[in-house]
Scaffold this motif. Structure first.
Motif, PDB file in Angstrom:
ATOM      1  N   VAL A 208       0.980  -1.296  -0.116  1.00 42.00           N
ATOM      2  CA  VAL A 208       0.010   0.170   0.028  1.00 42.00           C
ATOM      3  C   VAL A 208       0.900   1.186  -0.005  1.00 42.00           C
ATOM      4  N   ALA A 212      -1.413   6.126  -1.551  1.00 38.90           N
ATOM      5  CA  ALA A 212      -2.792   5.615  -1.779  1.00 38.90           C
ATOM      6  C   ALA A 212      -3.869   6.122  -0.908  1.00 38.90           C
ATOM      7  N   LYS A 213      -5.084   6.254  -1.513  1.00 40.87           N
ATOM      8  CA  LYS A 213      -6.163   6.387  -0.952  1.00 40.87           C
ATOM      9  C   LYS A 213      -6.663   5.370   0.108  1.00 40.87           C
ATOM     10  N   LEU A 214      -6.819   5.819   1.451  1.00 37.68           N
ATOM     11  CA  LEU A 214      -7.159   4.702   2.250  1.00 37.68           C
ATOM     12  C   LEU A 214      -8.605   4.785   2.617  1.00 37.68           C
ATOM     13  N   SER A 260      -6.327  -1.065  -1.646  1.00 36.43           N
ATOM     14  CA  SER A 260      -5.350  -0.019  -1.703  1.00 36.43           C
ATOM     15  C   SER A 260      -3.867  -0.256  -2.412  1.00 36.43           C
TER      16      SER A 260
END
Length: 282
Positions: A208, A212-214, A260
């Motif tokens: 990840v 990254a968009k979590l 992700s």
């Protein structure tokens, strides 16, 4: 993370209150030779009883036959929450052996680790550094013999990576690649090892990225063994959880984090970036 354990302590405390009956806490404490505060903490689930505490309680409350029941209740709590202090009292080797049994029983193992390289993919030198640091933290045996026993036990478990029919789907946060838990040359070699497992038919390694968009925070490490057991790591203990609702929750957590992650060439690129940093430090 400790809800199940705390609920277990509170349930045990209610049973202790029942056994106390009409005696006051002060009266029972006097019989036991304890401070009244200890009686109160045990009854409200603010302190974990020992088997010796429970034996004394059953006898002093006039219910010696309840001893076995109380100890069984305590074991039920501890089977789910395995304190590091107790598990590591004889070093890391027993912990590794217990985990190996669960790995051997499983065909699909999912893992999430946000702060270091997962044990199944560690080099011996990296494992040695991690075991040494955790032994110091937990004040458990950290002499060379105990550490090397643990390193060898972990290494033997890694043989499972080469057995057909198993899948290890491991997801790590990029932070795990950069954590300086060992000397730079050890870390560089560890990252080489990570890159080498990408492409194995038994391993899916996802990273990840920092950017990254979590959808949820990258919290505690945990492992899922098929769909029968979740082992969750905390600073004080491992939680061994096997009820269906909890397993389903951790599967959702794992799926959310894995969504992700990047794989293959993109994962190699992140590993190479981290390795270059440690190569410069060596």
């Amino acid at each position: 993370m400790t809800t199940d354990f705390q609920q277990g302590r509170e349930a045990l405390g209610r049973r202790l209150r029942e056994l106390r009956g009409r005696r006051t806490q002060r009266e029972l404490a006097a019989r036991l030779g304890w401070p009244q505060a200890k009686v109160s903490k045990l009854e409200t689930g603010r302190q974990t009883a020992t088997p010796e505490d429970l034996m004394a309680w059953a006898k002093s409350s006039g219910h010696p036959a309840a001893t076995e029941e109380l100890i069984t209740r305590l074991q039920g709590i501890e089977d789910r929450t395995r304190s590091w202090q107790r598990q590591l009292s004889h070093g890391h080797r027993p912990v590794q052996d217990a985990l190996t049994i669960e790995y051997e029983r499983s065909t699909m193992v999912r893992g999430w680790q946000g702060d270091m390289v997962v044990g199944m993919l560690q080099t011996a030198d990296y494992s040695r550094a991690v075991f040494t640091q955790f032994a110091e933290l937990q004040q458990s045996p950290r002499d060379a013999e105990h550490i090397e026993d643990a390193v060898r036990a972990r290494g033997r478990r890694q043989d499972l990576l080469w057995q057909p029919g198993r899948v290890f789907h491991i997801v790590m946060w990029e932070a795990a690649l950069h954590a300086t838990l060992a000397a730079p040359d050890v870390l560089a070699a560890q990252l080489d090892r990570l890159a080498s497992v990408i492409g194995l038919d038994t391993v899916r390694l996802g990273i990840v990225p920092f950017g990254a968009k979590l959808r949820i925070p990258p919290a505690n490490a945990f492992w899922l063994y098929d769909e029968r057991l979740a082992i969750v790591e905390d600073w004080h203990a491992e939680l061994w959880l096997d009820d269906a609702d909890t397993i389903a929750l951790y599967l959702r957590v794992w799926d959310t984090l894995a969504a992700s992650a990047v794989y293959g060439t993109q994962a190699r690129r992140l590993i190479s970036h981290a390795r270059a940093r440690f190569a410069d430090l060596a």
